[in-house]
Scaffold this active site. Structure first.
Site, mmCIF file in Angstrom:
data_model
loop_
_atom_site.group_PDB
_atom_site.id
_atom_site.type_symbol
_atom_site.label_atom_id
_atom_site.label_comp_id
_atom_site.label_asym_id
_atom_site.label_seq_id
_atom_site.Cartn_x
_atom_site.Cartn_y
_atom_site.Cartn_z
ATOM 1 N N CYS A 69 -4.747 2.381 -3.694
ATOM 2 C CA CYS A 69 -3.506 2.922 -3.096
ATOM 3 C C CYS A 69 -2.349 1.939 -3.258
ATOM 4 O O CYS A 69 -1.530 1.763 -2.353
ATOM 5 C CB CYS A 69 -3.694 3.275 -1.620
ATOM 6 S SG CYS A 69 -4.924 4.530 -1.342
ATOM 7 N N GLN A 96 -4.787 -5.166 7.127
ATOM 8 C CA GLN A 96 -5.795 -6.104 6.631
ATOM 9 C C GLN A 96 -5.736 -7.436 7.368
ATOM 10 O O GLN A 96 -6.628 -8.269 7.207
ATOM 11 C CB GLN A 96 -5.602 -6.356 5.125
ATOM 12 C CG GLN A 96 -5.743 -5.128 4.272
ATOM 13 C CD GLN A 96 -7.151 -4.530 4.301
ATOM 14 O OE1 GLN A 96 -8.116 -5.166 4.728
ATOM 15 N NE2 GLN A 96 -7.264 -3.296 3.867
ATOM 16 N N ASP A 108 2.865 -4.521 8.069
ATOM 17 C CA ASP A 108 1.679 -3.683 7.919
ATOM 18 C C ASP A 108 0.491 -4.627 8.103
ATOM 19 O O ASP A 108 0.135 -5.392 7.209
ATOM 20 C CB ASP A 108 1.700 -3.047 6.523
ATOM 21 C CG ASP A 108 0.392 -2.349 6.193
ATOM 22 O OD1 ASP A 108 -0.540 -2.400 7.009
ATOM 23 O OD2 ASP A 108 0.315 -1.769 5.093
ATOM 24 N N LYS A 134 -10.534 -0.405 10.397
ATOM 25 C CA LYS A 134 -10.694 -1.648 9.608
ATOM 26 C C LYS A 134 -11.045 -2.811 10.530
ATOM 27 O O LYS A 134 -11.349 -3.906 10.084
ATOM 28 C CB LYS A 134 -9.411 -1.969 8.858
ATOM 29 C CG LYS A 134 -8.976 -0.794 7.996
ATOM 30 C CD LYS A 134 -8.196 -1.185 6.805
ATOM 31 C CE LYS A 134 -7.581 0.039 6.171
ATOM 32 N NZ LYS A 134 -8.006 0.244 4.798
ATOM 33 N N HIS A 160 0.861 -1.180 0.000
ATOM 34 C CA HIS A 160 0.000 0.000 0.000
ATOM 35 C C HIS A 160 0.903 1.238 0.000
ATOM 36 O O HIS A 160 2.007 1.199 0.544
ATOM 37 C CB HIS A 160 -0.832 -0.048 1.291
ATOM 38 C CG HIS A 160 -1.925 0.964 1.395
ATOM 39 N ND1 HIS A 160 -1.693 2.273 1.764
ATOM 40 C CD2 HIS A 160 -3.258 0.866 1.208
ATOM 41 C CE1 HIS A 160 -2.845 2.931 1.805
ATOM 42 N NE2 HIS A 160 -3.810 2.102 1.466
HETATM 43 N N1 PMP Z 1 -1.931 -0.717 4.662
HETATM 44 C C1 PMP Z 1 -2.910 -1.427 4.114
HETATM 45 C C2 PMP Z 1 -2.610 -2.827 3.650
HETATM 46 C C3 PMP Z 1 -4.179 -0.881 3.978
HETATM 47 O O1 PMP Z 1 -5.164 -1.601 3.433
HETATM 48 C C4 PMP Z 1 -4.413 0.442 4.421
HETATM 49 C C5 PMP Z 1 -5.759 1.109 4.262
HETATM 50 N N2 PMP Z 1 -6.338 0.932 3.013
HETATM 51 C C6 PMP Z 1 -3.358 1.141 5.004
HETATM 52 C C7 PMP Z 1 -2.136 0.530 5.116
HETATM 53 C C8 PMP Z 1 -3.518 2.530 5.517
HETATM 54 O O2 PMP Z 1 -4.390 2.567 6.604
HETATM 55 P P1 PMP Z 1 -4.953 3.933 7.163
HETATM 56 O O3 PMP Z 1 -5.441 4.704 5.975
HETATM 57 O O4 PMP Z 1 -6.061 3.514 8.067
HETATM 58 O O5 PMP Z 1 -3.836 4.601 7.900
#
Ligand code: PMP
Length: 388
Positions: free
Chosen positions: A346, A186, A183, A209, A110
């Site tokens: 993203c 998910q 990270d 999430k 991401h």
């Molecule tokens: N890493 C992953 C794998 C994600 O799916 C996301 C959110 N789409 C993020 C990081 C970023 O999370 P946040 O926008 O809640 O900080």
């Protein structure tokens, strides 16, 4: 697998909405809403500073929430820093980790696990993927050198749902003296997570999430690593003693929590951790795995659909429909009360790797069921008729 009674706990799902965008953000159960409202209403006060009873009680509730979130991933309270979300948690490590060298990322990351490392001045190397969309740890093994001080991988891909073999990634990182940041955005809502068993050194995730509020997340890290990291934002609450000549800092986690924290959100985050723990992550994982298997097998029968990612994906199915842009599919599905995500998620380097500008993504939560899959498939049929 009939989730209907559970669905009634979610006001956001009222009206029979088929919500298949849980990987973007999860709907909130009543238990989280109630805890949040109580914290913002009847119980409200500041934390860590007040001399009056309400503030002392709020401080206890806030720290108890930290304990619940830490326990969910098998961590200790004093090793869990509240952040604004996974994004801020990764930025914190990218900026504050004292030994900035080379970082090994992967093609499926991401943007929030790419851009912070670039901004903070790390040398970025990129690990390729296997043909079925997993981080290729054989390639990682060949790429890692003693110059690498960090490996930062998604525990679960937000696009492909692929699950990292984290213990092996940890072993490879540690062999060259690097640390492993996962990270876990998910993964935490979809898999049982135990940071010690995974072997990682840092773990980043977001509350929203995990069925909790927005605006808060967490960074877990081993105590001695956090202790060696300087603060990255200054202000109230993160200090030991301030003079104009010299300021000393509080111990972690407070060292990294400058300013009045997200008190209400933290309590909602704790309630979400309780709610998820009560249902059990093994059960949540099994529920989502069954839905993934069902959706993938339905989509595989259609010769106008390309499926991305491995068969055993965690709660997330990305696909493309021949001759139909994912945005058009998403718009037609929306008319039928089905919400999917369409776009680059993203993860633009991953889109480049897949050779597509965007994918359609359906993602599940504990409240998802076969009716959501049926509605999605009906919408795909309708889209095919419209596009001819
Ligand atoms: N890493 C992953 C794998 C994600 O799916 C996301 C959110 N789409 C993020 C990081 C970023 O999370 P946040 O926008 O809640 O900080």
């Amino acid at each position: 697998m009939n989730a209907v009674p559970l669905r009634a706990e979610f006001p956001g799902l009222a009206g029979g909405w088929h919500y298949l965008d849980t990987a973007a953000t999860a709907q909130k159960p009543r238990a989280v809403l109630d805890a949040t409202l109580k914290a913002m209403g009847a119980d409200y006060a500041t934390v860590h500073r007040g001399v009056y009873a309400r503030s002392a009680e709020m401080t206890l509730a806030f720290e108890a929430a930290r304990g619940k979130v830490a326990a969910l991933i098998g961590g200790r309270n004093d090793e869990l820093v509240f952040t604004r979300g996974a994004t801020e948690a990764i930025n914190l490590v990218a900026y504050s980790y004292p030994n900035k060298g080379r970082v090994l990322l992967s093609v499926l990351e991401h943007h929030s696990n790419i851009v912070p490392w670039q901004l903070a001045g790390w040398q970025v190397d990129v690990c390729p993927l296997t043909a079925d969309g997993r981080i290729d740890l054989d390639a990682a093994e060949a790429m890692l050198t003693p110059e690498h001080t960090m490996v930062a991988f998604a525990h679960v891909s937000n696009v492909l749902g692929s699950v990292l073999d984290a213990p092996r990634a940890a072993e490879l990182a540690h062999r060259v003296g690097a640390k492993l940041l996962l990270d876990g955005c998910q993964a935490v809502p979809r898999l049982p997570v135990d940071v010690a068993a995974l072997g990682c050194d840092f773990y980043a995730f977001s509350s929203h999430k995990l069925y909790g509020p927005t605006g808060i997340g967490a960074l877990w890290g081993w105590g001695e690593l956090l202790e060696a990291m300087p603060p990255w934002q200054g202000g109230g609450a993160m200090i030991d003693r301030v003079t104009f000549e010299r300021t000393t800092y509080a111990a972690p986690p407070q060292r990294f929590e400058a300013g009045t924290p997200a008190i209400v959100e933290a309590i909602g985050f704790g309630a979400a951790a309780d709610w998820v723990a009560a249902h059990g992550l093994a059960a949540i994982h099994a529920h989502e795995a069954a839905l993934v298997a069902q959706l993938r097998s339905e989509l595989r029968r259609r010769n106008d659909i390309t499926l991305f990612g491995p068969e055993e994906s965690a709660g997330i199915v990305s696909f493309a429909m021949e001759g139909v842009h994912p945005h058009d599919l998403g718009t037609i599905l929306d008319e039928a009360g089905v919400a999917i995500r369409a776009g680059h998620h993203c993860a633009q380097p991953l889109m480049d790797h897949l050779g597509v500008p965007a994918t359609a993504r359906a993602s599940f939560g504990l409240y998802s069921d076969e009716s959501d899959i049926a509605a999605l498939l009906a919408g795909i049929e309708r889209t095919r008729r419209i596009f001819g």
